[in-house]
Write a protein that holds these residues in place. Structure first.
Motif, PDB file in Angstrom:
ATOM      1  N   ILE A  64      27.700  -7.350 -40.198  1.00  0.00           N
ATOM      2  CA  ILE A  64      26.529  -8.093 -39.729  1.00  0.00           C
ATOM      3  C   ILE A  64      26.822  -8.789 -38.415  1.00  0.00           C
ATOM      4  CG2 ILE A  64      25.035 -10.053 -40.258  1.00  0.00           C
ATOM      5  CD1 ILE A  64      25.330  -9.247 -43.223  1.00  0.00           C
ATOM      6  N   VAL A  65      28.013  -9.409 -38.307  1.00  0.00           N
ATOM      7  CA  VAL A  65      28.370 -10.089 -37.072  1.00  0.00           C
ATOM      8  C   VAL A  65      28.453  -9.107 -35.924  1.00  0.00           C
ATOM      9  CG1 VAL A  65      30.225 -11.320 -35.897  1.00  0.00           C
ATOM     10  CG2 VAL A  65      29.524 -12.030 -38.178  1.00  0.00           C
ATOM     11  N   GLY A  66      29.037  -7.929 -36.182  1.00  0.00           N
ATOM     12  CA  GLY A  66      29.165  -6.932 -35.126  1.00  0.00           C
ATOM     13  C   GLY A  66      27.829  -6.532 -34.563  1.00  0.00           C
ATOM     14  N   ALA A  67      26.832  -6.321 -35.430  1.00  0.00           N
ATOM     15  CA  ALA A  67      25.507  -5.937 -34.959  1.00  0.00           C
ATOM     16  C   ALA A  67      24.772  -7.130 -34.365  1.00  0.00           C
ATOM     17  CB  ALA A  67      24.699  -5.356 -36.113  1.00  0.00           C
ATOM     18  N   GLY A  68      25.023  -8.340 -34.908  1.00  0.00           N
ATOM     19  CA  GLY A  68      24.284  -9.505 -34.487  1.00  0.00           C
ATOM     20  C   GLY A  68      24.520  -9.886 -33.045  1.00  0.00           C
ATOM     21  N   VAL A  69      25.740  -9.726 -32.540  1.00  0.00           N
ATOM     22  CA  VAL A  69      26.032 -10.065 -31.154  1.00  0.00           C
ATOM     23  C   VAL A  69      25.181  -9.212 -30.223  1.00  0.00           C
ATOM     24  CG1 VAL A  69      27.794 -10.000 -29.345  1.00  0.00           C
ATOM     25  CG2 VAL A  69      28.372 -10.854 -31.626  1.00  0.00           C
ATOM     26  N   GLY A  70      25.114  -7.922 -30.509  1.00  0.00           N
ATOM     27  CA  GLY A  70      24.316  -7.028 -29.674  1.00  0.00           C
ATOM     28  C   GLY A  70      22.849  -7.384 -29.693  1.00  0.00           C
ATOM     29  N   ALA A  71      22.322  -7.664 -30.888  1.00  0.00           N
ATOM     30  CA  ALA A  71      20.909  -8.024 -31.012  1.00  0.00           C
ATOM     31  C   ALA A  71      20.623  -9.316 -30.255  1.00  0.00           C
ATOM     32  CB  ALA A  71      20.541  -8.177 -32.488  1.00  0.00           C
ATOM     33  N   TYR A  72      21.518 -10.282 -30.355  1.00  0.00           N
ATOM     34  CA  TYR A  72      21.352 -11.578 -29.694  1.00  0.00           C
ATOM     35  C   TYR A  72      21.274 -11.398 -28.173  1.00  0.00           C
ATOM     36  CZ  TYR A  72      22.174 -16.638 -29.061  1.00  0.00           C
ATOM     37  OH  TYR A  72      22.066 -17.971 -28.754  1.00  0.00           O
ATOM     38  N   MET A  73      22.155 -10.556 -27.632  1.00  0.00           N
ATOM     39  CA  MET A  73      22.158 -10.327 -26.190  1.00  0.00           C
ATOM     40  C   MET A  73      21.003  -9.424 -25.762  1.00  0.00           C
ATOM     41  SD  MET A  73      24.616 -12.294 -25.486  1.00  0.00           S
ATOM     42  CE  MET A  73      24.830 -12.031 -23.716  1.00  0.00           C
ATOM     43  N   ASP A  74      20.616  -8.483 -26.615  1.00  0.00           N
ATOM     44  CA  ASP A  74      19.479  -7.605 -26.298  1.00  0.00           C
ATOM     45  C   ASP A  74      18.201  -8.411 -26.096  1.00  0.00           C
ATOM     46  OD1 ASP A  74      20.990  -5.310 -26.439  1.00  0.00           O
ATOM     47  OD2 ASP A  74      20.341  -4.737 -28.453  1.00  0.00           O
ATOM     48  N   VAL A  75      17.974  -9.380 -26.988  1.00  0.00           N
ATOM     49  CA  VAL A  75      16.756 -10.185 -26.905  1.00  0.00           C
ATOM     50  C   VAL A  75      16.756 -11.025 -25.629  1.00  0.00           C
ATOM     51  CG1 VAL A  75      15.466 -12.064 -27.990  1.00  0.00           C
ATOM     52  CG2 VAL A  75      16.413 -10.236 -29.397  1.00  0.00           C
ATOM     53  N   GLN A  76      17.920 -11.610 -25.301  1.00  0.00           N
ATOM     54  CA  GLN A  76      18.016 -12.393 -24.062  1.00  0.00           C
ATOM     55  C   GLN A  76      17.765 -11.530 -22.836  1.00  0.00           C
ATOM     56  OE1 GLN A  76      21.311 -15.519 -23.846  1.00  0.00           O
ATOM     57  NE2 GLN A  76      21.942 -14.281 -25.602  1.00  0.00           N
ATOM     58  N   GLU A  77      18.349 -10.339 -22.827  1.00  0.00           N
ATOM     59  CA  GLU A  77      18.153  -9.437 -21.688  1.00  0.00           C
ATOM     60  C   GLU A  77      16.679  -9.112 -21.494  1.00  0.00           C
ATOM     61  OE1 GLU A  77      19.304  -4.899 -20.204  1.00  0.00           O
ATOM     62  OE2 GLU A  77      19.861  -5.585 -22.227  1.00  0.00           O
ATOM     63  N   ALA A  78      16.010  -8.781 -22.580  1.00  0.00           N
ATOM     64  CA  ALA A  78      14.592  -8.442 -22.491  1.00  0.00           C
ATOM     65  C   ALA A  78      13.777  -9.630 -21.978  1.00  0.00           C
ATOM     66  CB  ALA A  78      14.076  -7.994 -23.857  1.00  0.00           C
ATOM     67  N   LYS A  79      14.105 -10.827 -22.464  1.00  0.00           N
ATOM     68  CA  LYS A  79      13.378 -12.024 -22.048  1.00  0.00           C
ATOM     69  C   LYS A  79      13.614 -12.318 -20.570  1.00  0.00           C
ATOM     70  CE  LYS A  79      10.779 -15.588 -23.033  1.00  0.00           C
ATOM     71  NZ  LYS A  79       9.346 -15.394 -23.354  1.00  0.00           N
ATOM     72  N   LEU A  80      14.860 -12.162 -20.124  1.00  0.00           N
ATOM     73  CA  LEU A  80      15.173 -12.416 -18.726  1.00  0.00           C
ATOM     74  C   LEU A  80      14.481 -11.418 -17.808  1.00  0.00           C
ATOM     75  CD1 LEU A  80      18.954 -13.289 -19.129  1.00  0.00           C
ATOM     76  CD2 LEU A  80      17.220 -14.806 -18.141  1.00  0.00           C
ATOM     77  N   ARG A  81      14.463 -10.156 -18.208  1.00  0.00           N
ATOM     78  CA  ARG A  81      13.784  -9.141 -17.391  1.00  0.00           C
ATOM     79  C   ARG A  81      12.292  -9.476 -17.260  1.00  0.00           C
ATOM     80  NH1 ARG A  81      16.871  -4.895 -16.000  1.00  0.00           N
ATOM     81  NH2 ARG A  81      18.768  -4.479 -17.201  1.00  0.00           N
ATOM     82  N   GLN A  82      11.720  -9.937 -18.344  1.00  0.00           N
ATOM     83  CA  GLN A  82      10.298 -10.307 -18.314  1.00  0.00           C
ATOM     84  C   GLN A  82      10.068 -11.503 -17.389  1.00  0.00           C
ATOM     85  OE1 GLN A  82       8.882 -11.880 -22.032  1.00  0.00           O
ATOM     86  NE2 GLN A  82       6.741 -11.560 -21.533  1.00  0.00           N
ATOM     87  N   GLN A  83      10.917 -12.523 -17.528  1.00  0.00           N
ATOM     88  CA  GLN A  83      10.745 -13.748 -16.755  1.00  0.00           C
ATOM     89  C   GLN A  83      11.025 -13.547 -15.263  1.00  0.00           C
ATOM     90  OE1 GLN A  83       9.226 -16.161 -18.249  1.00  0.00           O
ATOM     91  NE2 GLN A  83      10.620 -17.466 -19.396  1.00  0.00           N
ATOM     92  N   LEU A  84      11.951 -12.638 -14.935  1.00  0.00           N
ATOM     93  CA  LEU A  84      12.414 -12.513 -13.555  1.00  0.00           C
ATOM     94  C   LEU A  84      11.796 -11.342 -12.805  1.00  0.00           C
ATOM     95  CD1 LEU A  84      16.187 -13.329 -14.175  1.00  0.00           C
ATOM     96  CD2 LEU A  84      14.401 -14.842 -13.265  1.00  0.00           C
ATOM     97  N   GLU A  85      10.872 -10.654 -13.432  1.00  0.00           N
ATOM     98  CA  GLU A  85      10.232  -9.525 -12.763  1.00  0.00           C
ATOM     99  C   GLU A  85       9.527  -9.996 -11.479  1.00  0.00           C
ATOM    100  OE1 GLU A  85       7.079  -5.884 -13.733  1.00  0.00           O
ATOM    101  OE2 GLU A  85       7.437  -7.471 -15.209  1.00  0.00           O
ATOM    102  N   GLY A  86       9.841  -9.323 -10.380  1.00  0.00           N
ATOM    103  CA  GLY A  86       9.194  -9.650  -9.120  1.00  0.00           C
ATOM    104  C   GLY A  86       9.787 -10.824  -8.367  1.00  0.00           C
ATOM    105  N   THR A  87      10.878 -11.431  -8.876  1.00  0.00           N
ATOM    106  CA  THR A  87      11.464 -12.596  -8.217  1.00  0.00           C
ATOM    107  C   THR A  87      12.538 -12.229  -7.200  1.00  0.00           C
ATOM    108  OG1 THR A  87      13.212 -12.859  -9.892  1.00  0.00           O
ATOM    109  CG2 THR A  87      11.098 -13.980 -10.296  1.00  0.00           C
ATOM    110  N   GLY A  88      13.033 -10.999  -7.252  1.00  0.00           N
ATOM    111  CA  GLY A  88      14.138 -10.595  -6.389  1.00  0.00           C
ATOM    112  C   GLY A  88      15.485 -10.741  -7.056  1.00  0.00           C
ATOM    113  N   VAL A  89      15.532 -11.357  -8.241  1.00  0.00           N
ATOM    114  CA  VAL A  89      16.784 -11.475  -8.995  1.00  0.00           C
ATOM    115  C   VAL A  89      16.969 -10.213  -9.836  1.00  0.00           C
ATOM    116  CG1 VAL A  89      18.037 -12.777 -10.765  1.00  0.00           C
ATOM    117  CG2 VAL A  89      16.648 -13.983  -9.065  1.00  0.00           C
ATOM    118  N   ARG A  90      18.152  -9.606  -9.725  1.00  0.00           N
ATOM    119  CA  ARG A  90      18.419  -8.372 -10.464  1.00  0.00           C
ATOM    120  C   ARG A  90      19.146  -8.687 -11.764  1.00  0.00           C
ATOM    121  NH1 ARG A  90      22.267  -4.014  -9.982  1.00  0.00           N
ATOM    122  NH2 ARG A  90      23.257  -4.974  -8.179  1.00  0.00           N
TER     123      ARG A  90
END
Length: 213
Positions: A64-90
């Motif tokens: 569970i821990v092994g999968a949980g780290v990936g899920a935790y970072m996946d959600v953050q990545e998706a949220k950051l991409r949404q928030q930073l779209e069009g800002t010039g930050v990659r």
């Protein structure tokens, strides 16, 4: 019985760690989630070899821990991409780590380490995500082109990284999570022989790293 339980839990963890591709609408597994499923299989074998209750529980927790780290970072990545779209930050994903690349021309005035006021809303968006997902460490690195002396560039890159850290700290991000470093011109991402390349090298990078356990 232990192997069946482990397989069921690992599969559930794997599915929960899947994300929806915003471009195709298809469900896909994050890289770390896939690694987590593999960890569950290895831990399941350990639990099967030792039939004791503690071994089985440890095996389940490991998967569970092994999968949980990936899920935790996946959600953050998706949220950051949404928030930073069009800002010039990659936004770049590197295994379990997320890297935000902030070009110097949108972040700072020329030869200054003061954050541009029109960049505040972008950093506010970053801070919002970082505050919500606190189980990460942050490494903030300043980078320059090779124009000028090493001392000048070391100082400028360090102060620019510190300015980003100070601003995030003002947005309730715990400063103890942050490591700040000035890299001067030692890690170029483009050719310093052209103005376009030098512009790319003038940047601040923010790494979002899972906390060590």
């Amino acid at each position: 019985m232990p192997l069946k339980i482990v397989a069921a839990v690992a599969a559930a963890a794997f599915l929960s760690a899947c994300t929806v591709n915003p471009y195709t609408g298809e469900k896909q597994a994050g890289k770390a989630a896939t690694y987590g499923l593999g960890a569950a299989a290895v831990c399941g074998l350990a639990g099967a070899i030792d039939s004791g209750k503690h071994a089985r529980n440890a095996a389940l927790g490991c998967g569970i821990v092994g999968a949980g780290v990936g899920a935790y970072m996946d959600v953050q990545e998706a949220k950051l991409r949404q928030q930073l779209e069009g800002t010039g930050v990659r936004v770049a994903r590197e295994g379990d780590n997320i890297r935000l690349i902030m070009p110097g021309n949108i972040t700072f005035e020329s030869n200054s380490y003061n954050v541009r006021s029109n960049f505040y809303p972008t950093l506010d968006s970053v801070g919002e995500v970082l505050a919500k997902y606190g189980d990460t460490d942050l490494r903030i690195s300043g980078h320059t082109d090779n124009t000028g002396s090493r001392q000048l560039n070391e100082t400028l890159s360090q102060r620019r990284a510190a300015s980003v850290a100070d601003y995030l700290s003002s947005r309730n991000i715990d400063r103890s999570r942050m490591q700040v470093q000035g890299m001067a011109y030692d890690q170029p991402i483009a050719d310093n022989d052209s103005e376009q390349g030098r512009a790319q090298n003038r940047r601040v990078e923010l790494y979002i790293l899972p906390k060590a356990v």
